[in-house]
Write a protein that holds these residues in place. Structure first.
Motif, PDB file in Angstrom:
ATOM      1  N   PHE A   1      -7.584   6.481  -1.896  1.00 21.62           N
ATOM      2  CA  PHE A   1      -8.390   6.681  -0.695  1.00 21.62           C
ATOM      3  C   PHE A   1      -9.096   5.376  -0.310  1.00 21.62           C
ATOM      4  O   PHE A   1      -9.187   5.033   0.870  1.00 21.62           O
ATOM      5  CB  PHE A   1      -9.411   7.808  -0.912  1.00 21.62           C
ATOM      6  CG  PHE A   1     -10.184   8.144   0.324  1.00 21.62           C
ATOM      7  CD1 PHE A   1      -9.581   8.842   1.358  1.00 21.62           C
ATOM      8  CD2 PHE A   1     -11.503   7.755   0.466  1.00 21.62           C
ATOM      9  CE1 PHE A   1     -10.279   9.167   2.511  1.00 21.62           C
ATOM     10  CE2 PHE A   1     -12.218   8.066   1.608  1.00 21.62           C
ATOM     11  CZ  PHE A   1     -11.605   8.772   2.628  1.00 21.62           C
ATOM     12  N   GLY A   2      -9.559   4.656  -1.317  1.00 21.93           N
ATOM     13  CA  GLY A   2     -10.154   3.340  -1.057  1.00 21.93           C
ATOM     14  C   GLY A   2      -9.146   2.378  -0.462  1.00 21.93           C
ATOM     15  O   GLY A   2      -9.475   1.574   0.419  1.00 21.93           O
ATOM     16  N   LEU A   3      -7.901   2.475  -0.910  1.00 15.70           N
ATOM     17  CA  LEU A   3      -6.835   1.648  -0.351  1.00 15.70           C
ATOM     18  C   LEU A   3      -6.587   2.025   1.111  1.00 15.70           C
ATOM     19  O   LEU A   3      -6.375   1.150   1.959  1.00 15.70           O
ATOM     20  CB  LEU A   3      -5.552   1.826  -1.166  1.00 15.70           C
ATOM     21  CG  LEU A   3      -4.325   1.057  -0.723  1.00 15.70           C
ATOM     22  CD1 LEU A   3      -4.546  -0.445  -0.913  1.00 15.70           C
ATOM     23  CD2 LEU A   3      -3.108   1.516  -1.493  1.00 15.70           C
ATOM     24  N   ALA A   4      -6.661   3.314   1.419  1.00  8.43           N
ATOM     25  CA  ALA A   4      -6.430   3.771   2.789  1.00  8.43           C
ATOM     26  C   ALA A   4      -7.543   3.317   3.731  1.00  8.43           C
ATOM     27  O   ALA A   4      -7.302   3.064   4.905  1.00  8.43           O
ATOM     28  CB  ALA A   4      -6.311   5.298   2.823  1.00  8.43           C
ATOM     29  N   VAL A   5      -8.746   3.192   3.230  1.00 10.46           N
ATOM     30  CA  VAL A   5      -9.889   2.806   4.062  1.00 10.46           C
ATOM     31  C   VAL A   5      -9.939   1.282   4.275  1.00 10.46           C
ATOM     32  O   VAL A   5     -10.611   0.809   5.190  1.00 10.46           O
ATOM     33  CB  VAL A   5     -11.208   3.317   3.403  1.00 10.46           C
ATOM     34  CG1 VAL A   5     -12.431   2.872   4.159  1.00 10.46           C
ATOM     35  CG2 VAL A   5     -11.182   4.821   3.302  1.00 10.46           C
ATOM     36  N   SER A   6      -9.156   0.528   3.504  1.00 10.11           N
ATOM     37  CA  SER A   6      -9.243  -0.934   3.545  1.00 10.11           C
ATOM     38  C   SER A   6      -8.868  -1.557   4.883  1.00 10.11           C
ATOM     39  O   SER A   6      -9.327  -2.629   5.205  1.00 10.11           O
ATOM     40  CB  SER A   6      -8.392  -1.552   2.429  1.00 10.11           C
ATOM     41  OG  SER A   6      -7.024  -1.339   2.696  1.00 10.11           O
ATOM     42  N   GLY A   7      -8.005  -0.923   5.667  1.00 10.88           N
ATOM     43  CA  GLY A   7      -7.812  -1.441   7.005  1.00 10.88           C
ATOM     44  C   GLY A   7      -6.409  -1.754   7.463  1.00 10.88           C
ATOM     45  O   GLY A   7      -6.070  -1.477   8.599  1.00 10.88           O
ATOM     46  N   GLU A   8      -5.539  -2.323   6.655  1.00 11.00           N
ATOM     47  CA  GLU A   8      -4.187  -2.682   7.084  1.00 11.00           C
ATOM     48  C   GLU A   8      -3.362  -1.417   7.337  1.00 11.00           C
ATOM     49  O   GLU A   8      -3.453  -0.456   6.571  1.00 11.00           O
ATOM     50  CB  GLU A   8      -3.486  -3.525   6.008  1.00 11.00           C
ATOM     51  CG  GLU A   8      -4.104  -4.886   5.793  1.00 11.00           C
ATOM     52  CD  GLU A   8      -3.870  -5.809   6.969  1.00 11.00           C
ATOM     53  OE1 GLU A   8      -2.791  -5.746   7.585  1.00 11.00           O
ATOM     54  OE2 GLU A   8      -4.776  -6.602   7.269  1.00 11.00           O
ATOM     55  N   PRO A   9      -2.535  -1.379   8.386  1.00  9.33           N
ATOM     56  CA  PRO A   9      -1.767  -0.164   8.717  1.00  9.33           C
ATOM     57  C   PRO A   9      -0.837   0.306   7.600  1.00  9.33           C
ATOM     58  O   PRO A   9      -0.744   1.496   7.331  1.00  9.33           O
ATOM     59  CB  PRO A   9      -0.968  -0.562   9.952  1.00  9.33           C
ATOM     60  CG  PRO A   9      -1.703  -1.701  10.542  1.00  9.33           C
ATOM     61  CD  PRO A   9      -2.386  -2.404   9.411  1.00  9.33           C
ATOM     62  N   GLN A  10      -0.154  -0.619   6.936  1.00  5.08           N
ATOM     63  CA  GLN A  10       0.733  -0.220   5.847  1.00  5.08           C
ATOM     64  C   GLN A  10      -0.066   0.327   4.670  1.00  5.08           C
ATOM     65  O   GLN A  10       0.334   1.298   4.026  1.00  5.08           O
ATOM     66  CB  GLN A  10       1.583  -1.405   5.390  1.00  5.08           C
ATOM     67  CG  GLN A  10       2.631  -1.807   6.395  1.00  5.08           C
ATOM     68  CD  GLN A  10       3.411  -3.015   5.922  1.00  5.08           C
ATOM     69  OE1 GLN A  10       2.896  -3.835   5.166  1.00  5.08           O
ATOM     70  NE2 GLN A  10       4.655  -3.119   6.378  1.00  5.08           N
ATOM     71  N   GLU A  11      -1.193  -0.294   4.383  1.00  5.88           N
ATOM     72  CA  GLU A  11      -2.028   0.161   3.277  1.00  5.88           C
ATOM     73  C   GLU A  11      -2.636   1.527   3.573  1.00  5.88           C
ATOM     74  O   GLU A  11      -2.829   2.336   2.666  1.00  5.88           O
ATOM     75  CB  GLU A  11      -3.125  -0.860   2.985  1.00  5.88           C
ATOM     76  CG  GLU A  11      -2.609  -2.157   2.421  1.00  5.88           C
ATOM     77  CD  GLU A  11      -3.690  -3.204   2.266  1.00  5.88           C
ATOM     78  OE1 GLU A  11      -4.826  -2.979   2.726  1.00  5.88           O
ATOM     79  OE2 GLU A  11      -3.395  -4.248   1.676  1.00  5.88           O
ATOM     80  N   ILE A  12      -2.934   1.794   4.835  1.00  5.71           N
ATOM     81  CA  ILE A  12      -3.479   3.107   5.213  1.00  5.71           C
ATOM     82  C   ILE A  12      -2.441   4.198   4.951  1.00  5.71           C
ATOM     83  O   ILE A  12      -2.748   5.234   4.346  1.00  5.71           O
ATOM     84  CB  ILE A  12      -3.926   3.113   6.692  1.00  5.71           C
ATOM     85  CG1 ILE A  12      -5.159   2.226   6.861  1.00  5.71           C
ATOM     86  CG2 ILE A  12      -4.221   4.532   7.165  1.00  5.71           C
ATOM     87  CD1 ILE A  12      -5.583   2.024   8.302  1.00  5.71           C
ATOM     88  N   CYS A  13      -1.206   3.967   5.369  1.00  2.00           N
ATOM     89  CA  CYS A  13      -0.141   4.964   5.161  1.00  2.00           C
ATOM     90  C   CYS A  13       0.122   5.197   3.672  1.00  2.00           C
ATOM     91  O   CYS A  13       0.202   6.338   3.220  1.00  2.00           O
ATOM     92  CB  CYS A  13       1.146   4.521   5.838  1.00  2.00           C
ATOM     93  SG  CYS A  13       1.045   4.554   7.633  1.00  2.00           S
ATOM     94  N   ILE A  14       0.256   4.110   2.933  1.00  2.98           N
ATOM     95  CA  ILE A  14       0.517   4.232   1.495  1.00  2.98           C
ATOM     96  C   ILE A  14      -0.676   4.888   0.796  1.00  2.98           C
ATOM     97  O   ILE A  14      -0.509   5.763  -0.059  1.00  2.98           O
ATOM     98  CB  ILE A  14       0.832   2.846   0.881  1.00  2.98           C
ATOM     99  CG1 ILE A  14       2.172   2.339   1.420  1.00  2.98           C
ATOM    100  CG2 ILE A  14       0.854   2.912  -0.640  1.00  2.98           C
ATOM    101  CD1 ILE A  14       2.482   0.912   1.062  1.00  2.98           C
ATOM    102  N   GLY A  15      -1.872   4.491   1.163  1.00  2.00           N
ATOM    103  CA  GLY A  15      -3.071   5.058   0.549  1.00  2.00           C
ATOM    104  C   GLY A  15      -3.219   6.541   0.817  1.00  2.00           C
ATOM    105  O   GLY A  15      -3.548   7.319  -0.087  1.00  2.00           O
ATOM    106  N   LEU A  16      -2.964   6.975   2.051  1.00  3.09           N
ATOM    107  CA  LEU A  16      -3.064   8.403   2.372  1.00  3.09           C
ATOM    108  C   LEU A  16      -1.982   9.224   1.668  1.00  3.09           C
ATOM    109  O   LEU A  16      -2.237  10.342   1.209  1.00  3.09           O
ATOM    110  CB  LEU A  16      -3.006   8.622   3.877  1.00  3.09           C
ATOM    111  CG  LEU A  16      -4.245   8.171   4.655  1.00  3.09           C
ATOM    112  CD1 LEU A  16      -4.024   8.359   6.145  1.00  3.09           C
ATOM    113  CD2 LEU A  16      -5.477   8.919   4.187  1.00  3.09           C
TER     114      LEU A  16
END
Length: 155
Positions: free
Chosen positions: A29-44
């Motif tokens: 969830f912290g990875l998803a909140v970090s900001g980059e679009p790819q990181e948001i998808c992977i984090g969620l």
């Protein structure tokens, strides 16, 4: 009124695994909140998988590591958290069987209280709602069994 935990190994394994997966879900969830679009998808995606698996393990913990006790001629079994319960009259027990369970978390040798319900192989799958009441075979639990059962124990 003496109470026992049906499977301490399932209690330890499921508790640790639940905390591990929920911790991983917080990290993702912290990875998803970090900001980059790819990181948001992977984090969620990771959050949903880890959180869902943690919830499944919590449900399994409630059923696999339940509390068993005897009160007023009834053997009662209740989940650790909420909602799961079974009971059986001592006079309704037909046999007591010892079986090795290899396909579940907290595998090992368990004592099953076979009551007057129709016998079926699925009744020995201990997390089912209609399964027989069971607990791990060890010295303390066999003493608990002998406090209400004087009959033969089948192996």
């Amino acid at each position: 009124m003496k109470k026992i935990i049906s499977s301490r190994s399932a209690l330890v394994i499921c508790s640790f695994s639940t905390l591990l997966f929920w911790s991983l879900s917080l990290i993702s969830f912290g990875l998803a909140v970090s900001g980059e679009p790819q990181e948001i998808c992977i984090g969620l995606l990771l959050f949903s998988v880890c959180f869902g698996f943690g919830c499944f393990l919590l449900w399994y913990l409630n059923r696999a590591a339940c509390v068993v006790w005897i009160k007023d001629g009834m053997i009662k079994c209740k989940g650790l958290i909420y909602g799961f319960h079974k009971e059986c009259a001592v006079r309704a027990i037909q046999t007591v069987q010892i079986k090795y369970v290899h396909r579940e978390v907290g595998f090992g040798t368990f004592v099953y209280l076979v009551d007057d319900r129709a016998p079926s192989y699925q009744k020995f799958f201990r997390i089912r709602k209609d399964s027989y009441i069971c607990f791990r075979k060890n010295k303390k639990n066999l003493e608990f069994l002998r406090s209400f059962w004087s009959g033969e124990v089948e192996k």
